[in-house]
Design a protein around this motif. Structure first.
Motif, PDB file in Angstrom:
ATOM      1  N   TYR A   1       0.814  -1.206   0.000  1.00 37.81           N
ATOM      2  CA  TYR A   1       0.000   0.000   0.000  1.00 37.81           C
ATOM      3  C   TYR A   1       0.854   1.265   0.000  1.00 37.81           C
ATOM      4  N   LYS A   2       1.923   1.272   0.782  1.00 36.50           N
ATOM      5  CA  LYS A   2       2.798   2.446   0.822  1.00 36.50           C
ATOM      6  C   LYS A   2       3.501   2.668  -0.510  1.00 36.50           C
ATOM      7  N   THR A   3       3.952   1.593  -1.130  1.00 34.46           N
ATOM      8  CA  THR A   3       4.622   1.700  -2.425  1.00 34.46           C
ATOM      9  C   THR A   3       3.647   2.167  -3.496  1.00 34.46           C
ATOM     10  N   ALA A   4       2.416   1.630  -3.477  1.00 35.56           N
ATOM     11  CA  ALA A   4       1.397   2.050  -4.451  1.00 35.56           C
ATOM     12  C   ALA A   4       1.064   3.526  -4.278  1.00 35.56           C
ATOM     13  N   ASN A   5       0.929   3.989  -3.039  1.00 37.67           N
ATOM     14  CA  ASN A   5       0.655   5.405  -2.793  1.00 37.67           C
ATOM     15  C   ASN A   5       1.783   6.287  -3.290  1.00 37.67           C
ATOM     16  N   GLU A   6       3.015   5.856  -3.056  1.00 34.36           N
ATOM     17  CA  GLU A   6       4.171   6.625  -3.495  1.00 34.36           C
ATOM     18  C   GLU A   6       4.219   6.733  -5.025  1.00 34.36           C
TER      19      GLU A   6
ATOM     20  N   PHE B   1       0.395  -7.105  -5.242  1.00 33.28           N
ATOM     21  CA  PHE B   1       0.800  -5.712  -5.439  1.00 33.28           C
ATOM     22  C   PHE B   1       0.143  -5.123  -6.679  1.00 33.28           C
ATOM     23  N   ARG B   2       0.102  -5.897  -7.758  1.00 34.60           N
ATOM     24  CA  ARG B   2      -0.511  -5.392  -8.980  1.00 34.60           C
ATOM     25  C   ARG B   2      -2.005  -5.120  -8.772  1.00 34.60           C
ATOM     26  N   ILE B   3      -2.679  -5.997  -8.030  1.00 37.53           N
ATOM     27  CA  ILE B   3      -4.110  -5.806  -7.736  1.00 37.53           C
ATOM     28  C   ILE B   3      -4.312  -4.542  -6.907  1.00 37.53           C
ATOM     29  N   ILE B   4      -3.499  -4.359  -5.872  1.00 42.69           N
ATOM     30  CA  ILE B   4      -3.610  -3.175  -5.017  1.00 42.69           C
ATOM     31  C   ILE B   4      -3.337  -1.915  -5.824  1.00 42.69           C
ATOM     32  N   LEU B   5      -2.309  -1.961  -6.669  1.00 46.69           N
ATOM     33  CA  LEU B   5      -1.944  -0.799  -7.479  1.00 46.69           C
ATOM     34  C   LEU B   5      -3.061  -0.416  -8.442  1.00 46.69           C
ATOM     35  N   THR B   6      -3.643  -1.392  -9.129  1.00 47.35           N
ATOM     36  CA  THR B   6      -4.719  -1.073 -10.075  1.00 47.35           C
ATOM     37  C   THR B   6      -5.959  -0.568  -9.348  1.00 47.35           C
ATOM     38  N   ASN B   7      -6.291  -1.141  -8.196  1.00 51.22           N
ATOM     39  CA  ASN B   7      -7.462  -0.667  -7.442  1.00 51.22           C
ATOM     40  C   ASN B   7      -7.277   0.770  -6.974  1.00 51.22           C
TER      41      ASN B   7
END
Length: 131
Positions: free
Chosen positions: A48-53, A88-94
């Motif tokens: 989540y932190k990486t996706a937000n960044e 990670f890919r799922i979290i990033l796309t969402n």
């Protein structure tokens, strides 16, 4: 993940040493489950932190279209599973769809030899591709 691997290993060993059906085994199982939850939570927090960044820096994110199941059967299986690429890919796309941004999947073929600016294919040595 590698740091907490030792703790998981010792907790698993404790469970296997206990007599089946005993109270001490049940207690050891609960401790092992707690350690597994901690590892999963740490991994999820990192995702989540990486996706937000990434989403705060870029509007469009290109992700290589990888065959994760195939990579999980290779010699890098442990690293692939530890990283949790699929999640990670799922979290990033969402998160991108909620923010109104987009995540684009790119074919992995020839991505390391194409110029990122003009798209021209340039022959590179293996050392240049990994750098």
């Amino acid at each position: 993940m590698r740091k907490s691997e030792r703790k998981l290993k010792s907790a698993q060993r404790k469970v296997s040493r206990r007599k089946k059906g005993s109270k001490r085994r049940q207690k050891a199982i609960k401790q092992l489950a707690k350690k597994h939850r901690k590892v999963a939570g740490t991994r999820k927090d990192f995702h989540y932190k990486t996706a937000n960044e990434l989403l705060s820096k870029y509007n469009i994110i290109a992700v290589e279209k990888l065959k994760i199941k195939g990579m999980a059967k290779s010699r890098f299986a442990k690293s692939v599973h530890d990283a949790g690429w699929g999640n990670f890919r799922i979290i990033l796309t969402n998160k991108a769809t909620k923010a109104g941004q987009s995540v684009v999947e790119v074919k992995a073929h020839c991505t390391s030899i194409e110029c990122s600016r003009c798209g021209h294919k340039v022959k590179k040595t293996l050392a240049a591709k990994t750098a």
